[in-house]
Design an enzyme around this catalytic site. Structure first.
Site, PDB file in Angstrom:
ATOM      1  CE1 TYR A  15     -15.954  21.202  17.088  1.00 36.92           C
ATOM      2  CE2 TYR A  15     -18.224  22.016  18.502  1.00 36.92           C
ATOM      3  CZ  TYR A  15     -17.308  22.095  16.858  1.00 36.92           C
ATOM      4  OH  TYR A  15     -18.053  20.810  15.726  1.00 36.92           O
ATOM      5  CE1 TYR A  17     -13.680  15.427  17.196  1.00 37.14           C
ATOM      6  CE2 TYR A  17     -13.224  13.416  18.723  1.00 37.14           C
ATOM      7  CZ  TYR A  17     -12.260  14.884  17.781  1.00 37.14           C
ATOM      8  OH  TYR A  17     -11.401  15.429  18.003  1.00 37.14           O
ATOM      9  CB  SER A  18     -21.831  17.110  18.176  1.00 33.90           C
ATOM     10  OG  SER A  18     -20.968  17.857  18.044  1.00 33.90           O
ATOM     11  CB  CYS A  46     -23.514  23.872  17.036  1.00 33.71           C
ATOM     12  SG  CYS A  46     -22.870  22.020  16.881  1.00 33.71           S
ATOM     13  CD  GLU A  72     -22.495  21.664  21.909  1.00 30.08           C
ATOM     14  OE1 GLU A  72     -22.822  21.242  23.307  1.00 30.08           O
ATOM     15  OE2 GLU A  72     -22.227  20.794  20.959  1.00 30.08           O
TER      16      GLU A  72
HETATM   17  P1  FAD Z   1      -5.967  18.841  20.002  1.00 32.13           P
HETATM   18  O1  FAD Z   1      -4.067  18.217  19.449  1.00 32.13           O
HETATM   19  O2  FAD Z   1      -6.256  19.167  20.658  1.00 32.13           O
HETATM   20  O3  FAD Z   1      -4.968  20.139  19.472  1.00 32.13           O
HETATM   21  C1  FAD Z   1      -6.437  21.716  18.960  1.00 32.13           C
HETATM   22  C2  FAD Z   1      -5.503  22.545  18.890  1.00 32.13           C
HETATM   23  O4  FAD Z   1      -4.651  23.488  19.326  1.00 32.13           O
HETATM   24  C3  FAD Z   1      -5.149  23.114  17.534  1.00 32.13           C
HETATM   25  O5  FAD Z   1      -5.583  23.272  16.906  1.00 32.13           O
HETATM   26  C4  FAD Z   1      -3.685  23.807  17.698  1.00 32.13           C
HETATM   27  O6  FAD Z   1      -4.671  25.002  17.371  1.00 32.13           O
HETATM   28  C5  FAD Z   1      -3.357  23.713  18.873  1.00 32.13           C
HETATM   29  N1  FAD Z   1      -2.687  22.617  19.621  1.00 32.13           N
HETATM   30  C6  FAD Z   1      -2.483  22.014  20.294  1.00 32.13           C
HETATM   31  N2  FAD Z   1      -0.747  21.963  20.330  1.00 32.13           N
HETATM   32  C7  FAD Z   1      -0.087  23.118  19.899  1.00 32.13           C
HETATM   33  C8  FAD Z   1       0.396  23.278  20.244  1.00 32.13           C
HETATM   34  N3  FAD Z   1       1.917  22.674  20.537  1.00 32.13           N
HETATM   35  N4  FAD Z   1       0.962  24.276  19.531  1.00 32.13           N
HETATM   36  C9  FAD Z   1       0.166  25.291  18.710  1.00 32.13           C
HETATM   37  N5  FAD Z   1      -1.297  25.384  18.966  1.00 32.13           N
HETATM   38  C10 FAD Z   1      -1.392  24.323  19.091  1.00 32.13           C
HETATM   39  N6  FAD Z   1     -14.990  18.871  16.332  1.00 32.13           N
HETATM   40  C11 FAD Z   1     -15.348  17.734  14.752  1.00 32.13           C
HETATM   41  O7  FAD Z   1     -14.344  17.731  14.239  1.00 32.13           O
HETATM   42  N7  FAD Z   1     -16.677  17.317  15.218  1.00 32.13           N
HETATM   43  C12 FAD Z   1     -17.381  17.292  16.741  1.00 32.13           C
HETATM   44  O8  FAD Z   1     -18.410  17.339  16.102  1.00 32.13           O
HETATM   45  C13 FAD Z   1     -17.201  18.064  17.671  1.00 32.13           C
HETATM   46  N8  FAD Z   1     -18.187  18.351  18.729  1.00 32.13           N
HETATM   47  C14 FAD Z   1     -17.376  19.135  19.640  1.00 32.13           C
HETATM   48  C15 FAD Z   1     -18.320  19.686  20.793  1.00 32.13           C
HETATM   49  C16 FAD Z   1     -18.076  19.905  21.715  1.00 32.13           C
HETATM   50  C17 FAD Z   1     -19.462  20.099  22.930  1.00 32.13           C
HETATM   51  C18 FAD Z   1     -16.503  20.334  21.940  1.00 32.13           C
HETATM   52  C19 FAD Z   1     -16.529  21.139  23.162  1.00 32.13           C
HETATM   53  C20 FAD Z   1     -16.096  20.546  21.346  1.00 32.13           C
HETATM   54  C21 FAD Z   1     -15.723  19.485  19.693  1.00 32.13           C
HETATM   55  N9  FAD Z   1     -14.647  19.214  18.447  1.00 32.13           N
HETATM   56  C22 FAD Z   1     -15.611  18.896  17.248  1.00 32.13           C
HETATM   57  C23 FAD Z   1     -13.679  19.734  18.830  1.00 32.13           C
HETATM   58  C24 FAD Z   1     -13.313  18.160  19.409  1.00 32.13           C
HETATM   59  O9  FAD Z   1     -13.259  18.739  20.356  1.00 32.13           O
HETATM   60  C25 FAD Z   1     -11.293  18.459  19.016  1.00 32.13           C
HETATM   61  O10 FAD Z   1     -11.224  20.034  19.958  1.00 32.13           O
HETATM   62  C26 FAD Z   1     -10.686  18.877  18.343  1.00 32.13           C
HETATM   63  O11 FAD Z   1     -10.873  17.999  17.059  1.00 32.13           O
HETATM   64  C27 FAD Z   1      -9.941  18.756  17.973  1.00 32.13           C
HETATM   65  O12 FAD Z   1      -9.352  17.956  18.347  1.00 32.13           O
HETATM   66  P2  FAD Z   1      -7.476  17.014  18.685  1.00 32.13           P
HETATM   67  O13 FAD Z   1      -6.950  16.429  19.336  1.00 32.13           O
HETATM   68  O14 FAD Z   1      -7.008  16.759  16.957  1.00 32.13           O
HETATM   69  O15 FAD Z   1      -6.528  18.445  18.584  1.00 32.13           O
END
Ligand code: FAD
Ligand code: A2P
Length: 408
Positions: free
Chosen positions: A408, A198-199, A366, A406
């Site tokens: 995602y 998370y940023s 971003c 950047e």
């Molecule tokens: P996850 O559980 O990881 O799922 C993510 C996605 O994968 C889902 O939306 C879905 O589309 C898919 N998915 C997962 N499981 C399944 C399944 N079984 N079937 C089908 N599809 C599936 N996020 C922010 O909100 N704020 C930020 O500031 C931010 N900054 C970031 C900075 C960087 C450099 C990067 C790389 C990412 C950033 N993110 C940010 C994104 C964050 O890291 C996460 O990826 C995001 O919150 C989703 O993670 P999660 O664990 O909730 O979802």
């Protein structure tokens, strides 16, 4: 071969006061002979206890190296070596250890920076970032100081502003860096969950100035699988945190997507949704440091579905135009044509071209991966219409640390 970020002491500045050695908790990690104070790369654990007490700042020097400088070499130095070696990984992601280079967070960050292509450099005037101080094996523990929804109640986007307090634990960050959050529990295969990045949404001196805290902007991810509604692991964990909860944090990460420190720099920021987090940090940094007569401008292109979906809509609108020009565009406002950030860039093409012609302009993108192509095309058209060559300009900007992506 992997590269590491080696901690070094500048012999030209060091006054040999022994403060660093006294503050170092590891026997032998900082040592000296009759000439120089030096850091033993094999023993230093990057705890940073030595950095703040150093009266001269000689302690705060870092080099990306593939072969670390030995103690013998450091003892011989009259001055620090030039920064000739750089990381062999993507972007010079500076790392605290070989192990950390393989860390999952850095792999995620590599993907997030792909849109930039090629070798990435930070702005020449960016402050030195601290990287990978806290790992999965040795995370920092932060306490939730607050968790507030920042999208309107009737909005589909549930975006939260979360404040994490690090108490007495040093967790240095710069605007543009990310932190890793380790969600508790195990995944479906019984493995510990991957780190989620998370940023950081607050400036380097804290969400509240001079407090050891930082903020995040996190969108709750909900998706459908086989007709069943599922929740993203990391985002739901973070969005559901309560005041007083403790969170395991890794990082910080990122050594290139950093803001220029010099006040003449023009900063153009282009984002969608939570991609605004680093730009809140950069804008607030500028707001806090601004001096009368500073020449550098800020311009923000920000895309959201509706006003209610745009994080920080209220406070953002309060920022004066003298600090930041705001170009907010909406894709799903009733009675308004759909507009993306790239459409707005084209509408502002004359001004954007003037910014592109200025060597003081630094550009940051971003948010959604999908916007990269559209934004690139908008820049390309703007350039074509204003006698500029976008591919050449983009390369020049990238090579001088002035174009950053950047997504995602
Ligand atoms: P996850 O559980 O990881 O799922 C993510 C996605 O994968 C889902 O939306 C879905 O589309 C898919 N998915 C997962 N499981 C399944 C399944 N079984 N079937 C089908 N599809 C599936 N996020 C922010 O909100 N704020 C930020 O500031 C931010 N900054 C970031 C900075 C960087 C450099 C990067 C790389 C990412 C950033 N993110 C940010 C994104 C964050 O890291 C996460 O990826 C995001 O919150 C989703 O993670 P999660 O664990 O909730 O979802
Ligand atoms: P859309 O209405 O088409 O979804 P989100 O709310 O999903 O985080 O998205 C933030 C904003 O980014 C929304 O306005 C969304 O519009 C917009 N968006 C979606 N795809 C792109 C794209 N390819 N380029 C620019 N903006 C996009």
């Amino acid at each position: 071969m992997s590269a590491i970020r080696q901690h070094l002491i500048d012999p030209e500045v060091c006054i040999r006061c022994n403060t660093c050695e006294e503050n170092c908790p590891i026997d032998g990690a900082i040592t000296h002979n009759e000439d120089n104070y030096v850091v033993n790369v094999e023993l230093c654990n990057y705890c940073m206890n030595c950095v703040a007490p150093c009266p001269t700042g000689a302690i705060d020097h870092w080099r990306m190296v593939s072969t670390p400088y030995s103690l013998e070499e450091q003892f011989e130095w009259d001055e620090l070596p030039d920064e000739t070696e750089v990381a062999t990984t993507e972007s010079g992601l500076a790392n605290a250890s070989h192990e950390a280079l393989e860390d999952e967070a850095n792999e995620i960050l590599d993907v997030a920076h792909q849109g930039q292509q090629g070798k990435v450099l930070p702005p020449f005037s960016a402050a030195h970032p601290f990287i990978n101080i806290y790992t999965r094996e040795n995370p920092a523990i932060a306490t939730v100081a607050g968790n507030y929804r920042i999208t309107s109640e009737d909005s589909e986007s549930d975006i939260h502003h979360i404040v994490l307090d690090f108490g007495t634990t040093a967790f240095p960050v710069l605007e543009g860096q990310s932190i890793g959050v380790i969600p508790p529990g195990k995944d479906a295969r019984g493995k510990a969950h991957n780190v989620r990045l998370y940023s950081v949404a607050s400036p380097r001196d804290g969400e509240r100035p001079n407090h050891n805290n930082l903020s995040l902007t996190v969108k709750r991810v909900v998706f459908e699988e086989d007709g069943v509604v599922k929740k993203g692991v990391g985002s739901n964990y973070v969005c559901d945190l309560k005041k007083g909860d403790q969170v395991q944090v890794t990082g910080a990460f990122g050594s290139t997507f950093l803001m220029p420190n010099h006040p003449e720099a023009n900063i153009m920021m282009i984002c969608t949704g939570t991609g605004s987090a680093p730009f809140r940090a950069m804008t607030e940094r500028r707001r806090r440091k601004r001096q009368p007569g500073d020449k550098g401008k800020m311009m923000l292109f920000f895309g959201a579905r509706t006003k209610g979906d745009l994080p920080y809509f209220g406070p953002l609108n309060k920022l004066p135009d003298s600090l930041i020009r705001k170009e907010l565009c909406f894709s799903r406002e009733a009675d308004q044509p759909k507009e993306y950030v790239q459409d707005r860039i084209l509408k502002c093409a004359d001004d954007v071209a003037a910014w592109l012609k200025d060597d003081q302009t630094f550009i940051y993108l971003c948010g959604l991966k999908g916007m990269e192509l559209g934004v690139e095309e908008a820049f390309a058209k703007t350039c074509r219409d204003h006698g500029l060559d976008w591919p050449a300009l983009r390369n020049k900007m990238r090579e001088s640390g002035r174009y950053h992506v950047e997504t995602y």
